[in-house]
Motif scaffolding. Sequence first.
Motif, PDB file in Angstrom:
ATOM      1  N   LYS A 182     102.302  79.313  11.594  1.00 11.99           N
ATOM      2  CA  LYS A 182     101.612  79.182  10.199  1.00 11.99           C
ATOM      3  C   LYS A 182     102.371  77.677  10.018  1.00 11.99           C
ATOM      4  O   LYS A 182     104.069  78.455  10.047  1.00 11.99           O
ATOM      5  N   VAL A 184     101.540  76.422   6.708  1.00 11.45           N
ATOM      6  CA  VAL A 184     100.828  76.166   5.633  1.00 11.45           C
ATOM      7  C   VAL A 184     101.045  77.288   4.957  1.00 11.45           C
ATOM      8  O   VAL A 184     100.480  78.284   5.605  1.00 11.45           O
ATOM      9  N   ILE A 188      94.165  80.608   7.468  1.00 13.19           N
ATOM     10  CA  ILE A 188      94.195  79.870   8.370  1.00 13.19           C
ATOM     11  C   ILE A 188      93.266  80.885   9.421  1.00 13.19           C
ATOM     12  O   ILE A 188      92.793  79.765  10.083  1.00 13.19           O
ATOM     13  N   ARG A 191      89.741  79.585   9.794  1.00 17.85           N
ATOM     14  CA  ARG A 191      89.606  77.909  10.660  1.00 17.85           C
ATOM     15  C   ARG A 191      90.163  78.671  12.392  1.00 17.85           C
ATOM     16  O   ARG A 191      89.327  77.533  12.477  1.00 17.85           O
ATOM     17  N   TRP A 192      91.071  79.076  12.819  1.00 10.03           N
ATOM     18  CA  TRP A 192      91.632  79.478  14.122  1.00 10.03           C
ATOM     19  C   TRP A 192      90.167  79.351  14.403  1.00 10.03           C
ATOM     20  O   TRP A 192      90.106  79.321  15.824  1.00 10.03           O
ATOM     21  N   TYR A 200      93.069  75.922  18.724  1.00  9.87           N
ATOM     22  CA  TYR A 200      94.086  76.694  18.164  1.00  9.87           C
ATOM     23  C   TYR A 200      95.847  76.813  18.692  1.00  9.87           C
ATOM     24  O   TYR A 200      96.881  77.778  18.472  1.00  9.87           O
ATOM     25  N   GLU A 206      98.185  72.455  11.377  1.00  4.75           N
ATOM     26  CA  GLU A 206      98.168  73.858  10.681  1.00  4.75           C
ATOM     27  C   GLU A 206      99.078  75.177  10.717  1.00  4.75           C
ATOM     28  O   GLU A 206      99.521  75.605  11.049  1.00  4.75           O
TER      29      GLU A 206
END
Length: 417
Positions: A182, A184, A188, A191-192, A200, A206
């Motif tokens: 990561k 961030v 995540i 989201r990924w 990804y 990110e």
Amino acid sequence: MRNKPMKPTALRLALAGLLAAPLAQAHEQLRITASHDLAIARPSETITVAWPEVNRALPGALIHRIAVRDGAGRVLAHQVTNVAPQSKDPQGVGIAYGELIFQYNFGAGEKSASFTVEKIDTLAPAFAPAVTARYIQERLDDFAWENDMVAHRTYGAALGAPAVPGSGKEVLASSGIDIWFKRVPYPIVDRWYNKGHDHYHVDEGEGMDMYNVGKSRGAGGTGVWDGKRLYTSHNYKSWKVLANGPVRAVFELTYDGWDAGGTTVSEVKRFTVDAGHQFDRVASTFTFAGAAPVTVAVGLNKNPADKGQAPKIEITRDAARASLLQWVEQAHNGAFGTAVVLPGATGFTEDPLNHLVLASVTSGTPLHYYVGAAWTRAGRVSSQEAWKARVDNVAARVANPVRVALAAAPMPTKENP
């Protein structure tokens, strides 16, 4: 940037010096002192207090009506876990909980800090989670977890099952552990998985999944070592989440028995994932027949870089700190490090796929170790030397846990500050 006490870390800490007599009465405030003997900084140190001690000092204290404060009076993010079989509280007196958890950043040379817990009349805020762990039903039984530093996943039965002809289903039989690097601090994983495999595996701002697991142990998988060969489990069979943030996630993965050179061995891994840490704590409990110990290995994949990266890989074996450290320079995707810290390690070895650190275990007795990773693009570790210093810091903290002392007292007043 968050203030110092609010910044979230990964190590489970022991209680010491409990003052039983004062805690036997009702008081308005529980005072906590955390101390240690190291000169180094201990960022995001996780402090745990057994809830019965809180309840003894503050009868009727409830999860949604308490505040944890540092020595300057600032409210700290905290978490209260729930444990079976005391999951019910029909009288509403606050007995259903397991542990109170919060974090503090000890600066270099700072060896003691004080905190208070008190009942409040208003609702305690819901703190934003910095750790999560969940079963990924939408992706072939993956199990994934993350904190604000790094994410991981491992593989379930559906991924290891044979593909129906023509289905195009991916098949991977492996109990290795993957890394999602990561850039961030926010979560995540969801989201990924939503944006999909082809996204990804590319850094779109990110971070990315660039770590190769395959049939290896990945970053911290285990197996039984017979002196010549490593015998490993299949994909995990079942999962259980025991706590899920905001400060700490705890979960278990169960692996069915496998043949380890004539001995059937099964395993339960309990992961403790703390905010603000690049290392997770793992307790692996192996079960097998007989009283004689077996040798267990914790591994790092020898070839973890993605395709086309022309990796330059260095491995460091540090017997004094019981650590196995890897640093990987890549052509295009930056550099990354992985490491295992295994207190009580008995030696190092390797097989065709993995670098391994060894330990002797008996049936039913947990083996505790720490597994971590860092990536240069995340901005926290910039070199192999910096990664080695980070691993040494973890090893020192593991060997020197924080001591926690409790005392109950009335709330301060103007006359009695």
